[in-house]
Design an enzyme around this catalytic site. Structure first.
Site, PDB file in Angstrom:
ATOM      1  N   ASP A   1     -12.250   6.812   3.437  1.00  0.00           N
ATOM      2  CA  ASP A   1     -11.063   6.624   4.273  1.00  0.00           C
ATOM      3  C   ASP A   1     -10.623   5.158   4.322  1.00  0.00           C
ATOM      4  OD1 ASP A   1      -8.985   7.318   5.895  1.00  0.00           O
ATOM      5  OD2 ASP A   1     -10.190   7.534   7.720  1.00  0.00           O
TER       6      ASP A   1
ATOM      7  N   LYS B   1     -10.490  12.720   7.855  1.00  0.00           N
ATOM      8  CA  LYS B   1     -10.030  12.376   9.203  1.00  0.00           C
ATOM      9  C   LYS B   1     -10.030  13.617  10.086  1.00  0.00           C
ATOM     10  CE  LYS B   1      -6.806   8.643   7.928  1.00  0.00           C
ATOM     11  NZ  LYS B   1      -7.479   7.562   8.693  1.00  0.00           N
TER      12      LYS B   1
ATOM     13  N   GLU C   1      -9.379   3.434   2.070  1.00  0.00           N
ATOM     14  CA  GLU C   1      -8.848   3.543   0.709  1.00  0.00           C
ATOM     15  C   GLU C   1      -7.743   2.530   0.420  1.00  0.00           C
ATOM     16  OE1 GLU C   1      -7.694   5.149   3.186  1.00  0.00           O
ATOM     17  OE2 GLU C   1      -5.544   4.975   2.886  1.00  0.00           O
TER      18      GLU C   1
ATOM     19  N   ASP D   1       1.579   6.570   5.454  1.00  0.00           N
ATOM     20  CA  ASP D   1       0.614   5.578   4.973  1.00  0.00           C
ATOM     21  C   ASP D   1       1.105   4.888   3.688  1.00  0.00           C
ATOM     22  OD1 ASP D   1      -1.744   4.307   5.694  1.00  0.00           O
ATOM     23  OD2 ASP D   1      -3.007   5.589   4.442  1.00  0.00           O
TER      24      ASP D   1
ATOM     25  N   ARG E   1      -7.458  -0.602   0.999  1.00  0.00           N
ATOM     26  CA  ARG E   1      -7.960  -1.856   0.429  1.00  0.00           C
ATOM     27  C   ARG E   1      -8.342  -1.680  -1.030  1.00  0.00           C
ATOM     28  NH1 ARG E   1     -12.472  -2.217   5.043  1.00  0.00           N
ATOM     29  NH2 ARG E   1     -10.787  -1.155   6.125  1.00  0.00           N
TER      30      ARG E   1
ATOM     31  N   ASP F   1      -2.826  10.224   3.514  1.00  0.00           N
ATOM     32  CA  ASP F   1      -4.212   9.779   3.679  1.00  0.00           C
ATOM     33  C   ASP F   1      -4.985  10.784   4.533  1.00  0.00           C
ATOM     34  OD1 ASP F   1      -6.582   8.452   3.939  1.00  0.00           O
ATOM     35  OD2 ASP F   1      -5.818   6.849   5.235  1.00  0.00           O
TER      36      ASP F   1
ATOM     37  N   LYS G   1       0.867  -1.182   0.000  1.00  0.00           N
ATOM     38  CA  LYS G   1       0.000   0.000   0.000  1.00  0.00           C
ATOM     39  C   LYS G   1       0.900   1.226   0.000  1.00  0.00           C
ATOM     40  CE  LYS G   1      -3.163   2.656   3.033  1.00  0.00           C
ATOM     41  NZ  LYS G   1      -4.084   2.626   4.192  1.00  0.00           N
TER      42      LYS G   1
END
Ligand code: BES
Ligand code: MN
Ligand code: ZN
Length: 499
Positions: A346, A276, A348, A287, A350, A269, A264
């Protein structure tokens, strides 16, 4: 910091480090120094709490009869317990200690010890490796630091009876350390410096090591049908990239199919439209650590010319709100053909991995895929920062991963997968939704989502959200980016997948 190996000697300056075992049992070199100083070591121990336990340290300043500035007694604990990790930790702790003392040069004496697991040359190499790992510092943006605030230790000499042996062993370990540093560097960079385009460019540096690097741009990704990954990036001015790295270290292998690592790589993010909270959002610069670790692992394997064929993939994207950002409720079509209802922008990571995993198995037909991702806050609730969560569709791979993790001190805890968790991800509007809708089993349902995009290729998923960044120093890991996963995957390959 320069690291050298030499025969045992009495240095004329700097610090001299000698080991003491449990119950104040002096190692041969400590006995020698004790004699040379007229018993100063024994007297110093008598006047202190120092017992020679693992982690005990005692400094004797201005020792009589010696030219060195100080002798440091390094507690080693019990000889049979001194494994590779223990020696690495000792090396790491010493570097921190010496830098704290403002020392510029030090020599450590590594003895042959009764009942020890490792040969002295091995112990010396591991000590040096731990020292190297701890010496890392991300300080390129500190422009006002005074010299005395910087790490002082310039040379570490490791004295051992077969220095050439130790040096040879250390050479490979130092290559892994270089890869760990590479990962720490890119993970530590802020998101105004590292975004999909620049992260991919950093990975290009691996071409020097013989890694083939391809960087796919949005146009090609669109052609491939990567609607899930592209959807995450559509609110950002920084367009996504798909990073594809290949290390062909075993061209004549019987089984030429590669193994594959997928990361990833969300360079920042914000959460997107499901934004967030402000507090702590800066943490989301890391991230992209999953991709950072995949890049670092390729660096390690190519650096030491591992005899294995490996694919490294990074799904690189920035998750931002914006006029064109994806909305909660949007339905995207992934490369696999499965449609995904995006109920929370959020969740994201996956979405990024869905396309990266599918692409990986579709193009490369790997023996297995391992993905790494700072995927869920829920794994931090479950495991904290001690273990990373591991999910796998393959028991053998799971076992190998757990063992590799134990060996290098990057521990994995296997979490469950089950059809009933999978069901929680069914959507009313599309084939699958990207959140279950409740807080239950948050890390597991994320893994179940990923599993739907593996096409039944043997697969493992490491949720490294809790282990990728550390707020406090550890013996071989200064606080900050830990690079968790590089040493683990390198070890997995070394133990099971090299010719
Ligand atoms: N990158 C985060 C996960 C994360 C959180 C990593 C904290 C490190 C520290 C991920 O993209 C995310 O936002 N996950 C959500 C999922 C939720 C919306 C289902 C989470 O864990 O809250
Ligand atoms: Mn997120
Ligand atoms: Zn994320």
């Amino acid at each position: 910091m320069k690291i050298a190996f030499a025969e045992s000697s009495t240095p004329k300056s700097g610090s001299l480090i000698v080991g003491v075992l449990d119950d104040r049992k002096l190692t041969p070199s400590a006995q020698r120094v004790d004699k040379e100083t007229g018993g100063m070591l024994t007297r110093a121990m008598d006047g202190s709490k120092f017992k020679g336990r693992k982690d005990d340290v005692l400094t004797v300043l201005a020792p009589n009869g010696l030219a060195v500035a100080r002798v440091i007694l390094l507690g080693l604990g019990k000889a049979p317990a001194l494994d590779a990790t223990a020696w690495q930790n000792a090396g790491g702790r010493m570097v921190a200690q010496l830098n704290g003392a403002g020392e510029t040069a030090a020599q450590v004496e590594i003895d042959r010890l009764d009942g020890a697991k490792l040969k002295p040359a091995e112990a010396a190499a591991e000590f040096a490796y731990g020292a190297r790992l701890r010496s890392y510092r991300f300080d390129k943006y500190r422009t006002k630091e005074k010299p005395e605030q910087k790490p002082s230790l310039a040379t570490l000499t490791v004295a051992v009876n077969k220095p050439d042996d130790a040096k040879k062993r250390f050479a490979d370990l130092d290559k892994i350390a270089a890869a760990v540093f590479f990962t720490r560097d890119i993970v530590s960079e802020p998101a105004n410096i590292i975004y999909p385009e620049t992260l991919a460019e950093r990975a290009r540096e691996l071409e020097e090591l013989g890694v083939e690097v391809e960087i796919l741009k949005p146009k090609e990704m669109k052609k491939l049908g990567m609607g899930a990954l592209l959807g995450v990036g559509q609110g950002s001015e920084h367009a996504p990239r798909l990073l594809v790295m290949q290390w062909k270290g075993a061209p004549n292998a019987k089984d030429k199919r590669p193994i594959a690592f997928v990361g990833k790589g969300v360079t920042f993010d914000t959460g997107g439209i499901s934004i967030k909270p402000a507090g702590g959002m800066e943490d989301m610069k890391w991230d992209m650590a999953g991709s950072g670790v995949v890049i670092g692992t390729m660096h390690a394997l190519a650096g030491r010319k591992a005899k294995v064929n490996v694919i490294g993939i990074g799904g690189l994207v920035e998750n931002m709100p914006g006029g064109n950002a994806q909305r909660p409720g949007d339905i995207v079509t992934s490369m696999s053909g499965q449609t995904i209802e995006v109920l929370n922008t959020d969740a994201e990571g996956r979405l990024v991995l869905a396309d990266a995993l599918w692409y990986c198995q579709d193009r490369f037909k790997p023996r297995f895929m391992i993905d790494l991702a700072t995927l869920t806050g829920a794994i931090i609730v479950a495991l904290g920062s001690e273990y990373a969560g591991m999910y796998s569709s393959d028991d053998k791979l799971a076992k190998q991963l757990v063992e590799a993790g134990e060996a290098v001190g990057e521990k994995l805890w296997r979490m469950p997968l089950h059809a009933n968790y999978d069901k929680m991800m069914d959507s009313d509007a599309a084939d699958v939704k990207n959140i279950s809708g409740g807080r239950d089993a948050g890390s597991i349902t994320a893994a179940q989502f990923l599993k739907r995009f593996t096409n039944d290729v043997p697969w493992a998923h490491l949720d490294i959200a809790g282990t990728t960044w550390s707020k406090k120093d550890a013996p071989t890991i200064p606080k900050g980016a830990t690079s968790f996963g590089v040493r683990l995957l390198d070890r997995l390959v070394a133990d099971h997948y090299e010719e």
